[in-house]
Design an enzyme around this catalytic site. Structure first.
Site: not given
Length: 363
Positions: A35, A52, A57-58, A95, A97, A135, A153, A212, A221
């Site tokens: 995408w 999006e 949640q996937t 998928l 939800y 979001y 996110d 890192c 950081c």
């Protein structure tokens, strides 16, 4: 470092250089996703929006095949808006939800009918559409229209909470994390900045064993300096849901299976299922069996050994499965229908129902 102290760190030269370092890293290491527009090309709002919604949640890995199927069948929002909800639910099946699928269709219809097939290009306009929250609106606005906003996110939450060592636990920390994430926006390329942080969280600043040494923001950081990166973001203890129990009834008529559609609203709304009892805490087997469909020719239900288990967001579920066969030409009860077993893959069954059917039919 406290979360309030972290919020004050905004002014040093090193911190001011973060957006440029982030974009330079992204230009070298950006992920190739189905995408995502290639470098230098403008993103397609339809593909951004569709991805999006699917990614909520996937995982990226799970979404990829579904995204390809959707854009192959419905290449733009107008085509999707002209599809039937049943077709969209069938394509979405597996998928999870499922309210997302209903909102996806409703949003496509709204964009087609109210906006001439063109997505609004502002957060405010996008948030007015079905299924688009803060979001998602920020993500589409930034990525598709380069609006200067930072969506946050799970990946970005992790990067930012570590970068500033934000001690406050989620979800209470979300406003502060969003505020600090905005400091990583440069004067331009807002969409690339957002995607850079997403990629950084997905590939470098991972939940466990973050790499890192490869991070473009590692020099300043706060969590890395302290050595406790993996403890961020702080999270409040999860509350486990109460186990619910029920029964599912797998009825065959030769090569056909008895099914029905769930109510449009609520859990798994509009999806296909085999008949079943209510799902209740501490429900006894006898009470669940008493809710079996009324079918002529069925004098006894055969209980399959074992139970089907499934975990939803807010509760775990156990289903006892009962089977029965009815004579040819038996009529389906009101609100139910017969479908060929050979075409079950094309039905909009949620995963829990696919488990039930596989258990009941020994597939």
């Amino acid at each position: 470092m406290s979360s309030r102290a972290a919020a004050k760190i905004k002014s040093t030269d090193q911190q001011a250089d973060r957006p440029a370092r982030l974009l330079a890293w992204y230009d070298r290491h950006r992920r190739t996703l189905p995408w995502r527009a290639v470098a230098g090309e403008r993103a397609d709002p339809y593909r951004v929006w569709l991805s999006e919604i699917m990614l909520q949640q996937t995982t990226v890995r799970a979404v990829g095949p579904y995204f390809e199927k959707f854009v192959s069948r419905w290449p733009d929002v107008t085509a999707l808006g002209r599809a039937s909800l049943d077709d969209v639910l069938r394509m979405w099946a597996g998928l999870g939800y499922y309210s997302r699928a209903r909102n996806l269709h409703a949003c496509a219809v709204a964009v087609m009918g109210d906006h001439g097939g063109v997505f609004p290009d502002t957060e405010e306009g996008l948030r007015a559409l079905p299924g688009i929250g803060p979001y998602t609106a920020a993500a589409i606005a930034a990525i598709a229209f380069d609006r200067r906003t930072m969506p946050v996110d799970g990946n970005i939450e992790r990067v930012v909470s570590r970068l500033y060592a934000i001690e406050e636990a989620l979800p209470q920390a979300k406003p502060l994390i969003k505020e600090m994430a905005a400091t990583l926006l440069g004067p331009s390329r807002a969409g690339d900045s957002a995607q850079a942080l997403m990629d950084l969280g997905a590939t470098i600043c991972t939940p466990k064993k973050p790499a890192c040494a490869l991070c473009p923001l590692n020099d300043d950081c706060a969590a890395r300096t302290r050595g406790d990166q993996e403890t961020f973001p702080r999270k409040a203890p999860k509350k486990s849901g109460i186990l619910r129990r029920g029964a599912a009834f797998v009825v065959t008529r030769g090569g056909e299976l008895l099914v029905r559609s769930r109510a449009e609203k609520g859990l798994l709304g509009g999806m296909t299922e085999v008949p079943g009892s209510q799902w209740l805490a501490e429900q006894e087997d006898a009470a669940a069996l008493a809710q079996a469909p009324d079918l002529k020719g069925v004098t006894r239900w055969h209980r399959k050994a074992g139970v089907v288990t499934h975990v939803f967001t807010h509760f775990p579920l156990e289903l006892v499965v009962y089977t029965a066969s009815v004579p040819p030409r038996s009529r389906a009860p009101d609100g139910m229908r017969w479908v060929p077993v050979a075409t079950l893959d094309g039905e909009a069954f949620p995963n829990v129902m696919r488990k039930v059917i596989a258990h009941g039919l020994d597939l």
